[in-house]
Design a protein around this motif. Sequence first.
Motif, mmCIF file in Angstrom:
data_model
loop_
_atom_site.group_PDB
_atom_site.id
_atom_site.type_symbol
_atom_site.label_atom_id
_atom_site.label_comp_id
_atom_site.label_asym_id
_atom_site.label_seq_id
_atom_site.Cartn_x
_atom_site.Cartn_y
_atom_site.Cartn_z
ATOM 1 N N UNK A 159 26.129 18.085 -30.193
ATOM 2 C CA UNK A 159 25.817 19.236 -29.447
ATOM 3 C C UNK A 159 25.463 20.612 -30.220
ATOM 4 N N UNK A 160 25.665 20.471 -31.603
ATOM 5 C CA UNK A 160 25.418 21.621 -32.644
ATOM 6 C C UNK A 160 23.950 21.371 -33.119
ATOM 7 N N UNK A 161 23.101 22.218 -33.036
ATOM 8 C CA UNK A 161 21.622 22.241 -33.367
ATOM 9 C C UNK A 161 21.796 22.110 -35.114
ATOM 10 N N UNK A 162 22.726 23.230 -35.483
ATOM 11 C CA UNK A 162 22.621 22.993 -37.066
ATOM 12 C C UNK A 162 23.252 21.787 -37.583
ATOM 13 N N UNK A 195 20.888 20.216 -25.000
ATOM 14 C CA UNK A 195 20.436 21.528 -24.659
ATOM 15 C C UNK A 195 20.677 21.643 -23.172
ATOM 16 N N UNK A 196 21.100 22.855 -22.768
ATOM 17 C CA UNK A 196 21.495 23.108 -21.545
ATOM 18 C C UNK A 196 19.953 23.511 -20.528
ATOM 19 N N UNK A 197 20.144 22.622 -19.373
ATOM 20 C CA UNK A 197 18.808 22.590 -18.354
ATOM 21 C C UNK A 197 19.045 23.760 -17.300
ATOM 22 N N UNK A 198 20.085 24.622 -17.398
ATOM 23 C CA UNK A 198 20.194 25.612 -16.375
ATOM 24 C C UNK A 198 19.420 26.663 -16.137
ATOM 25 N N UNK A 228 24.792 20.985 -20.630
ATOM 26 C CA UNK A 228 25.092 19.938 -21.693
ATOM 27 C C UNK A 228 25.692 20.407 -22.842
ATOM 28 N N UNK A 229 25.444 21.606 -23.172
ATOM 29 C CA UNK A 229 25.930 22.060 -24.811
ATOM 30 C C UNK A 229 27.437 22.203 -24.915
ATOM 31 N N UNK A 267 9.229 24.121 -20.520
ATOM 32 C CA UNK A 267 10.414 23.005 -19.452
ATOM 33 C C UNK A 267 10.094 21.757 -19.498
ATOM 34 N N UNK A 268 8.746 21.267 -19.588
ATOM 35 C CA UNK A 268 8.496 19.885 -19.505
ATOM 36 C C UNK A 268 8.977 19.307 -20.867
ATOM 37 N N UNK A 269 8.691 19.993 -21.952
ATOM 38 C CA UNK A 269 8.928 19.451 -23.170
ATOM 39 C C UNK A 269 10.529 19.317 -23.321
ATOM 40 N N UNK A 270 11.162 20.130 -22.620
ATOM 41 C CA UNK A 270 12.895 20.264 -22.743
ATOM 42 C C UNK A 270 13.446 18.910 -21.814
ATOM 43 N N UNK A 271 12.693 18.620 -20.764
ATOM 44 C CA UNK A 271 13.023 17.463 -19.813
ATOM 45 C C UNK A 271 12.686 16.146 -20.565
ATOM 46 N N UNK A 272 11.726 16.000 -21.260
ATOM 47 C CA UNK A 272 11.176 15.034 -22.133
ATOM 48 C C UNK A 272 12.531 14.759 -23.214
ATOM 49 N N UNK A 273 12.930 15.814 -23.745
ATOM 50 C CA UNK A 273 13.887 15.707 -24.869
ATOM 51 C C UNK A 273 15.312 15.100 -24.100
#
Length: 686
Positions: A159-162, A195-198, A228-229, A267-273
């Motif tokens: 959940x932590x990007x770092x 990543x949140x999808x809100x 999600x985070x 947003x498409x890229x985020x959905x792919x992830x």
Amino acid sequence: MIKALVTDVSEADFDVQHEGQVEIIGWLYQYYNEEPHNAVVNINGGAVKKSDIPAATQLFTTDWVVRYMVDNSLGRFYLEHNGDSAIAEKLDYLLPGELTPADNQIELDQIKVLDNAMGSGHILVYAFDVLMEMYLEQGYSNRDAAISIIKHNLFGLEIDRRAYQLAYFALMMKLRQYHRRALTMNIVPNIYVFEDTDNISKEDIDGLAVASSIKQDLTEIANDFANARMLGSIIKLNRNFDVPTLKNELTSALAASSLDIFGTNQKIVKLLDVVDIVNVLQTKFEVVVTNPPYLNRMDKPLKDYVKKNYNAYSGDMFSVFIWINVNMTVKNGYSAYMTPFVWMFIKTYEALRIAILDQFSISSLVQMEYSAFEEATVPINTFVLKNSSTEHVGTYIKLSDFKGGMEIQRQRVIDAINNPELKYVYRTNQTNFEKIPGSPIVYWAPRSLIQDFVGGLPMDKVVKPKVGLQTGDNNRFLRQWFEVGFDGIKFDATSINDSVLSNKKWFPYNKGGSFRKWYGNYDYVVNWEHDGREIRNFRDDKGKLRSRPQNTDYYFREAITWSDVNSGHFSLRYREPGSIHDVKGMSAFSITNENDSSLFWILGLMNSPIGDYVFNMLNPTISLQVGNFQTFPVLNASKKIRNISEKKSIENIKLTRADWNVSELSWDFTTLSFLTDIADHKQPPP
């Protein structure tokens, strides 16, 4: 930071040839995270907010524990499918125990290993090394093995990007170690960050150039991942999705998109992830290994989600992960953990224990000394579960007696591996645990004691253990007895009605207290005026009742009592009639309330070494609960034995009452003992 690295981190941790790479990355991240971590975990009482969850839950897993978890999960799985393998010689922390040969073959590139709370990647990096040995044993070259491991074997979620970035870097450096051109080959590890999808609305999805059924799937996924985070790997999917089709449709939509005025491409890229993560969440793995987050101070949205989807296992975030991960394994797959060991004993995790014992096997477990893991303020164990309900005998190592930190624990584990006959190594059938009420994981219990639980009478059939009053604000409603007027205290009330008729405000209050056997700890009084009117109506600013007057029919009755929080040794005391008992001053009462000598019989039994031994087994934490007391097995004793026990108890009560009352802090104090001795000395000889 530099000073801490030089003085606190071992020189070996900088040695790339000995895992220094991942060690130093992990230590760097832990130091970087230490200040926010301490700031969050030191907050008294309040829930941990979503933004603080990474700081509150990131703990760098000790290297030997990582090796134990991977060696006894991935290592065992491989050995069970490759009976002629010599890989066991390279698994330094593989515990002794029989292997169950698999009846099916599995290719190396089909063994999938997941860490779904991967942090900076320590577990995955060591799993890479173990997998490398397996590939080399089967004739692969270093380069081909490294590529296959990254592409096919290792998976991670965070959940932590770092932390995710550090894990990504560590894995790519492992690949680069064996393949110099790896960074130019477009090979990407199968690790992902939530990543949140809100920010993706239904209208956004409806505007995509994809089939209507795909839009429906994407809308459902976007709703699932809106937080999600916060949720991370505990996100529960209601069904499986056709991931290849979803990815193809999204990729086509991205390629067809022209001028991106409204940020659609992003947003498409985020959905792919997100779809990649969906693929991980709905996959079954041969091995799942993690040090899950330890978190019971959840804020309301997280708590509501956990209660709704994992209610039986909702005592802590780590218990949710235990249940999720073992269910993410294939049949005969393994899941490995490092968690607080409270799940083994206390009532909160009873449903988890029962489910594990019914459906899975405890392959091995190492219970560490109470304070060994300095990075967390909780006692720790590390263990491995197998997705099999037919194998019942596991290997257990009990390190409770070995103080001195994690290095001492490591040395004792190595000793146990080299000599499985050591007295702190146990081979136990887990079906024995179910013979004890609450199914505690008491792997060191002798067979005779287990039979006592089967044949003995539960304690709650002899006396009635009851929790008591929770005032909601002790500072407001409690006083030490000498802080109020003596005449305002009713010391000898026998019932609620008697307390009301007395017109008194203050009544003796049994709040537990320090270790003391037989008699004592008469310190506090409570405001129970007018049958506790003020306490019964004590509410917070929102009108919610804060107090809990429980089991009021037992107030003011004669009892035996113990403290909820103890010093590691159990002590039971006699409590004269006249007190109200607290939730911390837990008490047991006569069943008949009519000249029943059972209280004195049980008092003598429980204050013997037997009581201490059994209770330390049922619950070796510092908090002894009513549930532990009421399951204690009481064997049928002869009248002679009971009479002796009752007589000794009464004698000990008399002695310790006199000892208590010799102090000026006792409300029955009359005079200093040395003054009595002086007076006796001045008496003329007979």
